[in-house]
Design a protein around this motif. Structure first.
Motif: not given
Length: 197
Positions: A23-26, A131-132, A146, A149, A172-174
């Motif tokens: 998370a977030p989704s990759v 995404q991600g 985790e 982050q 930026d994980p997104n």
């Protein structure tokens, strides 16, 4: 070495690659010629996800493991990925696994979303969506990521400065740049199918 050519008979496999339990989704959606072997698919996954090919990997398809066999340990039961063509192993609707870095144990699920005809003038493989951000290499797997982050998100965290420096700056994980992901596949490009016009 001359790049392979997409022909009128080439089937294009649309694959969705998902990094499991992150998370977030990759995720990435790619289109690849079905004739590629799993060694090339490994290059596709590494490039489009953002990994650096610094660790061992393995595919698991229909209960069989594929990767780089160890000649000193033939009993491991790992089939040679260079001899395994994608179109011979999977079809539309199938799912299979890919593990990268046996220490951090990054597990990917790959779904064959569709099998289609090649489009003239299109470069394959290509990334069509995603995404991600890919987690940093050697971050410690899911739990390490985790913690990483959490440390970066909180300037008061005792490891914030150290983790920020280790990451080389803000992370930026997104973040996902589709053009960047697609460009990362250029080194694997097949010569496109010629236009019929």
């Amino acid at each position: 070495m001359v790049a392979p050519r997409v022909s009128a008979k080439t089937k294009i496999f649309e694959l969705e690659i998902v990094l499991v339990e992150v998370a977030p989704s990759v995720r990435r959606r790619v289109q690849v010629p079905g004739e590629i072997d799993l060694a090339v698919l490994h290059g596709v996954v590494q490039s489009v996800m953002g990994w650096t090919n610094s660790h061992l990997h393995e595919f698991e398809i229909a209960g069989r493991r594929y990767g780089i066999p160890d000649p000193d340990r033939p009993s491991q039961g790992v089939a040679d990925e260079t001899k395994a063509k994608l179109f011979r192993l999977v079809k539309a609707g199938d799912r299979f696994g890919y593990i990268y870095d046996f220490g951090d144990n990054w597990t990917h699920e790959i779904a064959v979303e569709a099998v289609e005809t090649a489009e003239p003038g299109v470069r394959y493989p290509r990334c069509v969506a995603g995404q991600g951000a890919c987690p940093p290499e050697d971050v410690g797997g899911i739990w390490g990521y985790e913690d990483f982050q959490a440390a970066l998100a909180d300037p008061a965290h005792p490891d914030h400065a150290e983790r920020l420096e280790w990451a080389g700056g803000p992370f930026d994980p997104n973040r996902f740049d589709p053009d960047e992901a697609d460009r990362a596949l250029e080194w694997l490009a097949w010569r496109p199918l010629a236009s019929t016009s």
